[in-house]
Design an enzyme around this catalytic site. Structure first.
Site, PDB file in Angstrom:
ATOM      1  N   GLY A   1       0.868  -1.175   0.000  1.00 25.43           N
ATOM      2  CA  GLY A   1       0.000   0.000   0.000  1.00 25.43           C
ATOM      3  C   GLY A   1       0.895   1.211   0.000  1.00 25.43           C
ATOM      4  N   HIS A   2       1.033   1.858  -1.140  1.00 24.26           N
ATOM      5  CA  HIS A   2       1.958   2.983  -1.283  1.00 24.26           C
ATOM      6  C   HIS A   2       1.155   4.282  -1.430  1.00 24.26           C
ATOM      7  CE1 HIS A   2       5.315   0.076  -2.851  1.00 24.26           C
ATOM      8  NE2 HIS A   2       4.869  -0.210  -1.636  1.00 24.26           N
TER       9      HIS A   2
HETATM   10  P1  GDP Z   1       5.024   2.820   1.733  1.00 23.88           P
HETATM   11  O1  GDP Z   1       4.282   1.539   1.821  1.00 23.88           O
HETATM   12  O2  GDP Z   1       6.470   2.673   2.051  1.00 23.88           O
HETATM   13  O3  GDP Z   1       4.795   3.550   0.436  1.00 23.88           O
HETATM   14  O4  GDP Z   1       4.428   3.764   2.895  1.00 23.88           O
HETATM   15  P2  GDP Z   1       2.873   3.986   3.235  1.00 23.88           P
HETATM   16  O5  GDP Z   1       2.267   4.827   2.182  1.00 23.88           O
HETATM   17  O6  GDP Z   1       2.213   2.688   3.553  1.00 23.88           O
HETATM   18  O7  GDP Z   1       2.995   4.747   4.619  1.00 23.88           O
HETATM   19  C1  GDP Z   1       3.706   5.939   4.729  1.00 23.88           C
HETATM   20  C2  GDP Z   1       2.748   7.027   5.244  1.00 23.88           C
HETATM   21  O8  GDP Z   1       3.489   8.161   5.667  1.00 23.88           O
HETATM   22  C3  GDP Z   1       1.809   7.542   4.181  1.00 23.88           C
HETATM   23  O9  GDP Z   1       0.596   7.932   4.796  1.00 23.88           O
HETATM   24  C4  GDP Z   1       2.534   8.759   3.615  1.00 23.88           C
HETATM   25  O10 GDP Z   1       1.644   9.737   3.071  1.00 23.88           O
HETATM   26  C5  GDP Z   1       3.190   9.287   4.858  1.00 23.88           C
HETATM   27  N1  GDP Z   1       4.473   9.971   4.667  1.00 23.88           N
HETATM   28  C6  GDP Z   1       5.466   9.703   3.780  1.00 23.88           C
HETATM   29  N2  GDP Z   1       6.539  10.482   4.026  1.00 23.88           N
HETATM   30  C7  GDP Z   1       6.217  11.245   5.091  1.00 23.88           C
HETATM   31  C8  GDP Z   1       6.937  12.214   5.855  1.00 23.88           C
HETATM   32  O11 GDP Z   1       8.095  12.530   5.606  1.00 23.88           O
HETATM   33  N3  GDP Z   1       6.277  12.772   6.910  1.00 23.88           N
HETATM   34  C9  GDP Z   1       4.996  12.443   7.242  1.00 23.88           C
HETATM   35  N4  GDP Z   1       4.430  13.033   8.297  1.00 23.88           N
HETATM   36  N5  GDP Z   1       4.290  11.530   6.540  1.00 23.88           N
HETATM   37  C10 GDP Z   1       4.908  10.933   5.493  1.00 23.88           C
HETATM   38  P1  IMO Z   2       4.341  -1.844   1.715  1.00 20.79           P
HETATM   39  O1  IMO Z   2       4.808  -2.080   0.299  1.00 20.79           O
HETATM   40  C1  IMO Z   2       4.062  -3.402   5.765  1.00 20.79           C
HETATM   41  C2  IMO Z   2       3.462  -7.723   6.176  1.00 20.79           C
HETATM   42  C3  IMO Z   2       2.142  -8.210   6.751  1.00 20.79           C
HETATM   43  C4  IMO Z   2       2.612  -9.470   7.453  1.00 20.79           C
HETATM   44  C5  IMO Z   2       3.670 -10.030   6.485  1.00 20.79           C
HETATM   45  C6  IMO Z   2       3.151 -11.082   5.532  1.00 20.79           C
HETATM   46  O2  IMO Z   2       3.148  -0.984   1.812  1.00 20.79           O
HETATM   47  O3  IMO Z   2       5.482  -1.393   2.562  1.00 20.79           O
HETATM   48  P2  IMO Z   2       1.637 -10.962   3.358  1.00 20.79           P
HETATM   49  O4  IMO Z   2       0.250 -10.446   3.162  1.00 20.79           O
HETATM   50  O5  IMO Z   2       2.657 -10.273   2.535  1.00 20.79           O
HETATM   51  O6  IMO Z   2       1.715 -12.440   3.239  1.00 20.79           O
HETATM   52  O7  IMO Z   2       1.966 -10.631   4.902  1.00 20.79           O
HETATM   53  O8  IMO Z   2       4.131  -8.902   5.757  1.00 20.79           O
HETATM   54  N1  IMO Z   2       3.350  -6.833   4.998  1.00 20.79           N
HETATM   55  C7  IMO Z   2       3.570  -5.510   5.035  1.00 20.79           C
HETATM   56  N2  IMO Z   2       3.864  -4.695   6.078  1.00 20.79           N
HETATM   57  N3  IMO Z   2       4.021  -2.908   4.512  1.00 20.79           N
HETATM   58  C8  IMO Z   2       3.767  -3.717   3.454  1.00 20.79           C
HETATM   59  O9  IMO Z   2       3.861  -3.299   2.188  1.00 20.79           O
HETATM   60  C9  IMO Z   2       3.482  -5.083   3.699  1.00 20.79           C
HETATM   61  N4  IMO Z   2       3.167  -6.135   2.916  1.00 20.79           N
HETATM   62  C10 IMO Z   2       3.113  -7.194   3.722  1.00 20.79           C
HETATM   63  O10 IMO Z   2       1.599  -7.262   7.645  1.00 20.79           O
HETATM   64  O11 IMO Z   2       3.255  -9.148   8.639  1.00 20.79           O
HETATM   65 MG    MG Z   3       2.611   0.733   2.801  1.00 22.32          MG
END
Ligand code: GDP
Ligand code: IMO
Ligand code: MG
Length: 425
Positions: A39-40
């Site tokens: 989830g990005h």
């Molecule tokens: P990813 O899976 O590595 O792409 O990260 P996620 O999107 O799952 O989680 C990162 C969260 O932090 C998201 O809600 C972003 O919008 C937010 N985010 C990213 N960079 C920053 C930052 O520098 N500061 C803050 N406060 N939020 C950030």
């Molecule tokens: P992004 O790309 C954080 C974790 C799950 C679980 C383990 C195995 O957004 O950083 P799975 O469904 O892959 O078999 O689950 O990996 N997990 C993540 N944790 N960010 C993710 O992706 C993840 N994708 C899987 O929570 O512990």
């Molecule tokens: Mg994520």
């Protein structure tokens, strides 16, 4: 020019935001592993987009690719395409290409993942997207590939061989085996195959041709280093290789073609799901990280476990990935938390360690040794220059650099695209 970006921790480091940023100067952005467990988040002009399969370069209208090492839920991809369309972003085959060998996540994979999580025989807190079961089928050579769902005859000739095995497995896990033979589900997948047929391209060929003609390619990692199926905190991991070297085998790119390796690291630490996490905090500081950093899963909305920055895991992540560049994210979240702590060692069996033990069960027993650092009260989310940072924030960053023996060159100070500053290496 070939650049790889991976998460240096347990995922959710802010990769989506950074990939979006770097995409402006890339020609092709490619996903190489994982699936819609990722989830990005990308925030543009006050609008928040959560991407699961579409590479985060989509907002610059660049060429996007999904490689054969990805496990893809085609329904989830179609949903994502439709959501983007509603915001005026059209994903045509001119934009998106998907490799024919990309594994398809089938309904029974998701069912088995859910059943395992429910009855705790294999439960580790997965995202329940069927990822592990889809990868297992790839290894067992029982997978359905994207190309298979575009050809009805070919699909049924494969499906009739594997269906009885899948029915047996669903049954053993306590589920309803009719999910395997459900005619509606099968025809839905064949329809999705028709929809996706025009997107099919040979990803490895396109990337290698791109490199020959001077294109700039950015590979977007999903999950994070310590969720790697081999090098992560086994058995609490995902089912793919998440470290930088994996890009070579998943995409069919020679290792010598990789020019730059970005590691994205959060200024503190979070984890979703079970597994070792020595610096986890359960007190009000953990709550503070969660509230200020909005630490809830992008895919599952689960509250993320939160803790202090772990310098030992950082050192290991640098080794496992061979990072050339480090991006530090979410340092803004640390404002008003005083004192701050950074883990600089572990205590295990009356010994002090300066590197994480390889065995997860030992890691689970490690007690963190902290260095306390002064916090700061100023909000730093609107700084435009590193020199504007409070002295204590500069010290905190310096400490991380010292631990990793590596320079940090990009610092993210908020979720928005322009909340990023550069520091000389
Ligand atoms: P990813 O899976 O590595 O792409 O990260 P996620 O999107 O799952 O989680 C990162 C969260 O932090 C998201 O809600 C972003 O919008 C937010 N985010 C990213 N960079 C920053 C930052 O520098 N500061 C803050 N406060 N939020 C950030
Ligand atoms: P992004 O790309 C954080 C974790 C799950 C679980 C383990 C195995 O957004 O950083 P799975 O469904 O892959 O078999 O689950 O990996 N997990 C993540 N944790 N960010 C993710 O992706 C993840 N994708 C899987 O929570 O512990
Ligand atoms: Mg994520």
């Amino acid at each position: 020019m070939f650049t790889v970006l991976t998460g240096a921790q347990f995922g959710d480091e802010g990769k989506g935001k950074i990939v979006d940023y770097l995409s402006e100067s890339a020609d092709i952005i490619v996903r190489f592993q994982g699936g819609d467990n990722a989830g990005h988040t990308v925030v543009i002009g006050g609008k928040t987009f959560k991407l699961h399969l579409i590479p985060s370069g989509v907002f610059y209208g660049k060429r996007l690719l999904i490689g054969p090492g990805v496990v893809m839920n085609p329904a989830s991809l179609k949903d994502e395409i439709n959501i983007l369309k509603k915001s005026g972003i059209n994903i045509s085959p001119r934009i998106l290409g998907i490799d024919p060998k990309t594994s398809i996540v089938m309904p029974y994979h998701i069912e088995m993942d859910e059943l395992c999580e429910k009855n705790s025989i294999g439960g580790i807190g997965t995202t329940k997207r069927g990822i592990g079961f889809a990868y297992a089928d790839k290894i067992l050579r029982n997978e359905i590939k994207l190309i298979d769902i575009t050809d009805k005859d070919r699909f049924f000739s494969i499906y009739e061989k594997i269906a009885p095995i899948k029915e047996g497995m669903v049954k053993v896990l306590g589920g309803d085996p009719t999910i395997v033979t459900d005619k509606n589900k099968i025809s839905e997948y064949l329809n999705l195959g028709k929809f996706l047929k025009d997107f099919i391209v040979d990803v490895s060929y396109e990337l290698n041709m791109g490199l020959r003609t001077g294109k700039k390619i950015l590979a977007e990692g999903a999950q994070g280093t310590f969720l790697d199926v081999i090098h992560g905190t086994q058995r609490w991991v995902t089912s793919s290789n998440t470290i930088a070297g994996a890009v070579s085998s998943y995409l069919g790119i020679g290792p010598k073609k990789i020019d730059k390796i970005y590691g994205v690291v959060k200024a503190y630490l979070t984890r979703v799901g079970e597994g070792p996490f020595p610096t986890e905090v359960h007190d009000e500081t953990g709550e503070l990280f969660r509230r200020k950093g909005r630490e809830y899963g992008t895919t599952t909305n689960r509250p993320r476990r939160c803790g202090w920055f772990d310098g030992l895991l950082f050192k290991k992540a640098i080794d496992l990935n061979g990072y050339t560049d480090i991006v530090l994210t979410k340092i803004d979240v640390l404002s008003c938390i005083d004192p701050l702590k950074i883990c600089i060692g572990y205590e295990l069996n009356n010994k002090v360690l300066d590197y994480p033990p390889e065995d997860s069960y030992e890691l689970m027993r490690c007690k963190p040794i902290y260095e306390e650092m002064d916090g700061w009260d100023e909000e730093i989310c609107s700084c435009t220059n590193f020199n504007d940072f409070p002295k204590q924030a500069k010290e905190y960053i310096k400490k991380i650099e010292e631990i990793g023996n590596i320079k940090i060159n990009m610092i993210s100070i908020g979720e928005k695209r322009d909340q990023i500053i550069f520091k000389e290496k």
